[in-house]
Scaffold this motif. Structure first.
Motif, PDB file in Angstrom:
ATOM      1  N   THR A  78      24.904  14.398  12.851  1.00  0.00           N
ATOM      2  CA  THR A  78      26.011  13.453  12.992  1.00  0.00           C
ATOM      3  C   THR A  78      27.306  13.917  12.324  1.00  0.00           C
ATOM      4  O   THR A  78      28.329  13.259  12.478  1.00  0.00           O
ATOM      5  CB  THR A  78      25.659  12.081  12.382  1.00  0.00           C
ATOM      6  N   SER A  79      27.257  14.992  11.533  1.00  0.00           N
ATOM      7  CA  SER A  79      28.413  15.497  10.777  1.00  0.00           C
ATOM      8  C   SER A  79      28.905  14.519   9.711  1.00  0.00           C
ATOM      9  O   SER A  79      30.043  14.607   9.257  1.00  0.00           O
ATOM     10  CB  SER A  79      29.575  15.860  11.714  1.00  0.00           C
ATOM     11  N   CYS A  80      28.057  13.576   9.286  1.00  0.00           N
ATOM     12  CA  CYS A  80      28.432  12.660   8.210  1.00  0.00           C
ATOM     13  C   CYS A  80      28.467  13.411   6.883  1.00  0.00           C
ATOM     14  O   CYS A  80      27.864  14.463   6.741  1.00  0.00           O
ATOM     15  CB  CYS A  80      27.438  11.497   8.134  1.00  0.00           C
ATOM     16  N   CYS A  81      29.185  12.855   5.915  1.00  0.00           N
ATOM     17  CA  CYS A  81      29.167  13.375   4.545  1.00  0.00           C
ATOM     18  C   CYS A  81      27.928  12.800   3.865  1.00  0.00           C
ATOM     19  O   CYS A  81      27.603  11.636   4.061  1.00  0.00           O
ATOM     20  CB  CYS A  81      30.402  12.931   3.778  1.00  0.00           C
ATOM     21  N   VAL A 107      28.030  18.244   1.953  1.00  0.00           N
ATOM     22  CA  VAL A 107      26.770  17.773   1.389  1.00  0.00           C
ATOM     23  C   VAL A 107      26.787  18.037  -0.114  1.00  0.00           C
ATOM     24  O   VAL A 107      27.213  19.099  -0.559  1.00  0.00           O
ATOM     25  CB  VAL A 107      25.575  18.505   2.042  1.00  0.00           C
ATOM     26  N   ASN A 108      26.303  17.068  -0.873  1.00  0.00           N
ATOM     27  CA  ASN A 108      26.286  17.163  -2.323  1.00  0.00           C
ATOM     28  C   ASN A 108      24.916  16.705  -2.816  1.00  0.00           C
ATOM     29  O   ASN A 108      24.466  15.628  -2.438  1.00  0.00           O
ATOM     30  CB  ASN A 108      27.401  16.257  -2.878  1.00  0.00           C
ATOM     31  N   ALA A 109      24.252  17.514  -3.641  1.00  0.00           N
ATOM     32  CA  ALA A 109      22.947  17.140  -4.195  1.00  0.00           C
ATOM     33  C   ALA A 109      23.042  17.118  -5.714  1.00  0.00           C
ATOM     34  O   ALA A 109      23.591  18.037  -6.315  1.00  0.00           O
ATOM     35  CB  ALA A 109      21.879  18.129  -3.738  1.00  0.00           C
ATOM     36  N   PHE A 110      22.514  16.039  -6.323  1.00  0.00           N
ATOM     37  CA  PHE A 110      22.550  15.967  -7.782  1.00  0.00           C
ATOM     38  C   PHE A 110      21.428  15.076  -8.307  1.00  0.00           C
ATOM     39  O   PHE A 110      20.867  14.259  -7.580  1.00  0.00           O
ATOM     40  CB  PHE A 110      23.918  15.483  -8.280  1.00  0.00           C
TER      41      PHE A 110
END
Length: 194
Positions: A78-81, A107-110
């Protein structure tokens, strides 16, 4: 229970799993100490195949991301953030590898213990809640999602009938408009709207 918390003493045995989801090929590296280490599980696949993709946009939270399946698939399709969070550091390490392997953007992973380090609101929160971590954690994830959703935000989750799907639905209705989108092989796909 090691997949839900610290697993530093568990020997690592990383494995590559390929998965075809929603018409696209994905690569997921998994390891000991993470949920569904043998590849994409049935419940997660059913959730991804059931979510109305037109309702996924803006900023999405993959809560309890494991090695990143929901966030990675939804970002690519979907190309969502996407923000992806987990308390399991090995799972987050795998998520970072899988983000690079699948060549993702936005994309952010934490690390976050449930919503502890979440400071945003999301159009969509997606989760396969960690049932074996206990009811308190599962309820923290699903009931408190409403505090991190935008005005028209939605929570999508998967839970098995034998793991308390029916009683969870009753409790969810105290806070959300609840719709069961799909039922298959004892798995319930649930959509919660504000």
């Amino acid at each position: 229970m090691g997949q839900y918390f610290e697993n530093v003493d568990l020997p690592s045995k990383m494995v590559r799993n390929d998965a075809f989801v929603l018409g696209k090929k994905f690569v997921f590296y998994t390891d000991n100490g993470v949920f569904s280490k043998d590849g994409l599980d049935f419940g997660s696949r059913l959730l991804l195949e059931t979510i109305p993709l037109e309702e996924v946009g803006g900023k999405v939270l993959d809560m309890g991301c494991g090695y990143g399946v929901f966030g990675i698939v939804l970002n690519k399709v979907t190309s969502c953030c996407v923000d992806m969070v987990d308390v399991n550091l090995r799972a987050l390490h795998l998520t970072e590898i899988n983000i690079k392997e699948n060549k993702l953007l936005n994309v952010n992973a934490f690390e976050s213990n449930v919503y502890e380090k979440i400071n945003s609101r999301y159009s969509c929160i997606v989760t396969n809640p960690p049932i074996r971590a206990g009811k308190r954690i599962v309820y923290d994830i699903v009931m408190n999602a409403r505090n991190y959703l935008e005005k028209d935000g939605k929570l999508f989750l998967v839970i098995r009938k034998e793991q308390g799907a029916k009683s969870l639905i009753v409790d969810l209705k105290k806070y959300y408009n609840v719709e069961v989108l799909n039922k298959k092989k004892g798995f319930f796909i649930i959509k919660c709207s504000l």
